[in-house]
Scaffold this motif. Sequence first.
Motif, PDB file in Angstrom:
ATOM      1  N   UNK A 157     -12.071  14.371   5.998  1.00 51.83           N
ATOM      2  CA  UNK A 157     -11.215  15.122   5.367  1.00 51.83           C
ATOM      3  C   UNK A 157     -10.102  14.268   4.656  1.00 51.83           C
ATOM      4  N   UNK A 158      -9.936  14.199   3.376  1.00 55.86           N
ATOM      5  CA  UNK A 158      -8.726  13.380   2.755  1.00 55.86           C
ATOM      6  C   UNK A 158      -8.176  14.296   1.574  1.00 55.86           C
ATOM      7  N   UNK A 159      -7.261  13.449   0.876  1.00 60.74           N
ATOM      8  CA  UNK A 159      -7.087  14.101  -0.320  1.00 60.74           C
ATOM      9  C   UNK A 159      -7.479  13.043  -1.609  1.00 60.74           C
ATOM     10  N   UNK A 160      -8.032  13.791  -2.679  1.00 61.30           N
ATOM     11  CA  UNK A 160      -8.643  12.978  -3.664  1.00 61.30           C
ATOM     12  C   UNK A 160      -7.681  12.990  -5.035  1.00 61.30           C
ATOM     13  N   UNK A 161      -7.856  14.134  -5.715  1.00 64.54           N
ATOM     14  CA  UNK A 161      -7.169  14.100  -7.101  1.00 64.54           C
ATOM     15  C   UNK A 161      -5.676  14.370  -7.314  1.00 64.54           C
ATOM     16  N   UNK A 162      -5.286  15.387  -5.935  1.00 62.00           N
ATOM     17  CA  UNK A 162      -3.993  15.729  -5.766  1.00 62.00           C
ATOM     18  C   UNK A 162      -3.148  15.393  -4.715  1.00 62.00           C
ATOM     19  N   UNK A 163      -2.941  14.208  -4.416  1.00 62.56           N
ATOM     20  CA  UNK A 163      -2.165  13.618  -3.309  1.00 62.56           C
ATOM     21  C   UNK A 163      -0.911  14.091  -3.144  1.00 62.56           C
ATOM     22  N   UNK A 164      -0.331  13.963  -1.983  1.00 63.43           N
ATOM     23  CA  UNK A 164       0.949  14.394  -1.562  1.00 63.43           C
ATOM     24  C   UNK A 164       2.006  13.806  -2.172  1.00 63.43           C
ATOM     25  N   UNK A 165       1.906  12.657  -2.582  1.00 61.77           N
ATOM     26  CA  UNK A 165       2.791  11.692  -3.334  1.00 61.77           C
ATOM     27  C   UNK A 165       2.197  10.702  -4.205  1.00 61.77           C
ATOM     28  N   UNK A 166       3.007  10.377  -5.319  1.00 64.46           N
ATOM     29  CA  UNK A 166       2.143   9.406  -6.149  1.00 64.46           C
ATOM     30  C   UNK A 166       3.379   8.758  -7.063  1.00 64.46           C
ATOM     31  N   UNK A 167       3.001   7.581  -7.823  1.00 65.98           N
ATOM     32  CA  UNK A 167       3.985   7.227  -8.626  1.00 65.98           C
ATOM     33  C   UNK A 167       5.303   6.515  -8.283  1.00 65.98           C
ATOM     34  N   UNK A 168       5.144   5.550  -7.212  1.00 62.68           N
ATOM     35  CA  UNK A 168       6.424   4.885  -6.557  1.00 62.68           C
ATOM     36  C   UNK A 168       6.444   3.491  -6.737  1.00 62.68           C
ATOM     37  N   UNK A 169       7.227   2.900  -5.825  1.00 61.53           N
ATOM     38  CA  UNK A 169       7.337   1.398  -5.760  1.00 61.53           C
ATOM     39  C   UNK A 169       8.279   1.055  -4.438  1.00 61.53           C
ATOM     40  N   UNK A 170       7.940  -0.077  -4.144  1.00 59.47           N
ATOM     41  CA  UNK A 170       8.624  -0.735  -3.005  1.00 59.47           C
ATOM     42  C   UNK A 170       9.192  -2.032  -3.412  1.00 59.47           C
ATOM     43  N   UNK A 171      10.460  -2.508  -2.851  1.00 53.47           N
ATOM     44  CA  UNK A 171      11.117  -3.587  -3.241  1.00 53.47           C
ATOM     45  C   UNK A 171      11.287  -4.579  -2.027  1.00 53.47           C
ATOM     46  N   UNK A 172      11.238  -5.799  -2.088  1.00 52.83           N
ATOM     47  CA  UNK A 172      11.178  -6.755  -1.096  1.00 52.83           C
ATOM     48  C   UNK A 172      11.900  -8.111  -1.655  1.00 52.83           C
ATOM     49  N   UNK A 173      12.163  -8.884  -0.433  1.00 53.25           N
ATOM     50  CA  UNK A 173      12.750 -10.300  -1.003  1.00 53.25           C
ATOM     51  C   UNK A 173      11.826 -11.290  -0.212  1.00 53.25           C
ATOM     52  N   UNK A 174      11.551 -12.170  -1.060  1.00 53.71           N
ATOM     53  CA  UNK A 174      10.450 -13.139  -0.518  1.00 53.71           C
ATOM     54  C   UNK A 174      11.341 -14.230   0.362  1.00 53.71           C
ATOM     55  N   UNK A 175      10.857 -14.949   1.390  1.00 52.57           N
ATOM     56  CA  UNK A 175      11.618 -16.166   1.860  1.00 52.57           C
ATOM     57  C   UNK A 175      11.491 -17.222   0.854  1.00 52.57           C
ATOM     58  N   UNK A 176      12.381 -18.333   0.653  1.00 53.02           N
ATOM     59  CA  UNK A 176      12.507 -19.249  -0.352  1.00 53.02           C
ATOM     60  C   UNK A 176      11.249 -20.274  -0.201  1.00 53.02           C
ATOM     61  N   UNK A 177      10.676 -20.460   1.166  1.00 56.36           N
ATOM     62  CA  UNK A 177       9.463 -21.310   1.335  1.00 56.36           C
ATOM     63  C   UNK A 177       8.281 -20.342   0.601  1.00 56.36           C
ATOM     64  N   UNK A 178       8.298 -19.305   0.466  1.00 60.12           N
ATOM     65  CA  UNK A 178       7.186 -18.818  -0.322  1.00 60.12           C
ATOM     66  C   UNK A 178       7.270 -18.455  -1.927  1.00 60.12           C
ATOM     67  N   UNK A 179       8.259 -18.944  -2.536  1.00 58.25           N
ATOM     68  CA  UNK A 179       8.960 -18.999  -3.735  1.00 58.25           C
ATOM     69  C   UNK A 179      10.148 -18.248  -3.984  1.00 58.25           C
ATOM     70  N   UNK A 180      10.723 -17.601  -3.072  1.00 52.31           N
ATOM     71  CA  UNK A 180      11.883 -17.037  -2.835  1.00 52.31           C
ATOM     72  C   UNK A 180      11.860 -15.673  -4.015  1.00 52.31           C
ATOM     73  N   UNK A 181      13.022 -14.914  -4.291  1.00 58.20           N
ATOM     74  CA  UNK A 181      13.303 -14.169  -5.175  1.00 58.20           C
ATOM     75  C   UNK A 181      13.028 -12.549  -4.602  1.00 58.20           C
ATOM     76  N   UNK A 182      13.226 -11.782  -5.696  1.00 56.89           N
ATOM     77  CA  UNK A 182      13.096 -10.351  -5.317  1.00 56.89           C
ATOM     78  C   UNK A 182      11.826  -9.813  -6.012  1.00 56.89           C
ATOM     79  N   UNK A 183      11.053  -9.103  -5.501  1.00 60.11           N
ATOM     80  CA  UNK A 183       9.576  -8.367  -5.928  1.00 60.11           C
ATOM     81  C   UNK A 183       9.862  -6.768  -5.604  1.00 60.11           C
ATOM     82  N   UNK A 184       9.273  -6.291  -6.853  1.00 61.30           N
ATOM     83  CA  UNK A 184       9.016  -4.994  -6.870  1.00 61.30           C
ATOM     84  C   UNK A 184       7.482  -4.645  -7.142  1.00 61.30           C
ATOM     85  N   UNK A 185       6.716  -3.655  -6.144  1.00 59.07           N
ATOM     86  CA  UNK A 185       5.479  -3.659  -6.389  1.00 59.07           C
ATOM     87  C   UNK A 185       5.416  -2.217  -6.503  1.00 59.07           C
ATOM     88  N   UNK A 186       4.551  -1.862  -7.534  1.00 55.86           N
ATOM     89  CA  UNK A 186       4.095  -0.392  -7.467  1.00 55.86           C
ATOM     90  C   UNK A 186       3.197   0.373  -6.406  1.00 55.86           C
TER      91      UNK A 186
END
Length: 476
Positions: A157-186
């Motif tokens: 039992x799952x959700x296919x074409x009408x999920x509870x939530x959609x179309x968002x994003x998450x923000x994070x900060x990379x440590x400098x040893x991994x390139x640094x900077x801010x990232x936003x992933x959909x």
Amino acid sequence: MALLLCRGIRMYPPLLNYAAFLRRKSHVFYCAMSTTEAQTATQGSQSTPIKISPHRKEKGLDDVLKDYEAIIGIETHVQLSTLTKAFCSCPYHYGSQPNTNICPVCMGLPGALPVLNSKVIECAVKLGLALNCKLNIKSKFDRKQYFYPDLPKGYQISQFDVPVAYGGHIDLDLPVEFGGGHRRFGITRVHMEEDAGKLLHSGNGRVPLLEIVSEPDMRNGIEAAEYAAELQRLVRYLGVGNGNMQEGSLRCDVNISVRPIGQVKFGTKVEIKNLNSFSSVNRAIDFEIVRQALLLSEGQDDQIVQETRLWEEGSQKTVTMRKKEGLSDYRYFPEPDLPGVILTKDYVDSICNCLPELPEVKRRRYEKMGLSMQDILFLANDVNVAEFFDATIAKGADVKLAANWIMGDIAAYMKNEKLSIDDIKLTPQELAELIASIKGGTISGKIGKEILFELMAKGGTVKGMIEEKDLVQANR
């Protein structure tokens, strides 16, 4: 509240020369409380040559990798901290003996009807809001047909074409040893479903899950691992799950394709299943990128097929598990035994008003306090550490001094004693008092450390210890 309404192996020989180059241990991520400083300048998402972690570079590979771009998306399964399973009243306890917490619904017996756990809806809405998603006011459940040895019903039992939530994003900060900077992933979607259970493990089948599907926005193993670590932080901040990868409470399925730089069309997608640590996410992705890039550079692109692969920790390589199913193989159709889910505005508002301060908001607040990114990533990584820090400065402690004590002597003590910050006997009030006593010249820094370790081990008050042991330093 939510209203429920009823309604009708194949290995390519040249890769053997490169297996050893992926065998060293991965860098430690901030999910493991690394303390390297990161930049915060936002970087664009332009097509760039593939970047492999520094320890994975070998002479000759750069010439191959510089011409290709990796496209990475992640499906993350979050096991929820509910008292009962997703669609029945059986208790859920991690580590229970097999076939103990079961009932006719779990077994898929004829006539047994599922009933949705209302806590699952609450967790789904919380996570959807925290991921900046839009909510489907009306969503539904679907049957996903596939054979799994520990799935008696023969469908999930799952959700296919009408999920509870959609179309968002998450923000994070990379440590400098991994390139640094801010990232936003959909975030493509968040949907509710049941787990399929385990073979030869605990009888935890049909426990409630939320699946979070990202957009294909990541370009290397480092970004993917940091994305997964940020999801773990979010789950723990919200209290919807413990996010323990070693228990399978947070699992990542990674989808990877590689294409020549400048090509619009995606390459053939390969999935890597059930990676159970952030370092394995990083290493598995980097290996798979190299594998596909080498095949493409040799004109062997027909050897890259849509399939599911497993990561072998011992050999540090991916191997074929099975050919990947398509949507038609799952034969989705609406779940006839469960009503649709309708969310009222009042219900959504009540959850939204109760959301805690989330990791990204906390990091930006700490940044405004003047803390370095090294301090920020350490303090915001663990919700309990962040709460301890906030309570300490609320008592009047100097922000930087409080951060230094927590990141230094307190963190070292917890590591040595294998304790969490909730386990030590030191309180935020007494840490603030200790900092004030040193800053005001009542005691020296050396005496302060002695008092600190006694407070962490035995408890007590700073003033009490100073008076009892006559530790006031003489005026010079």
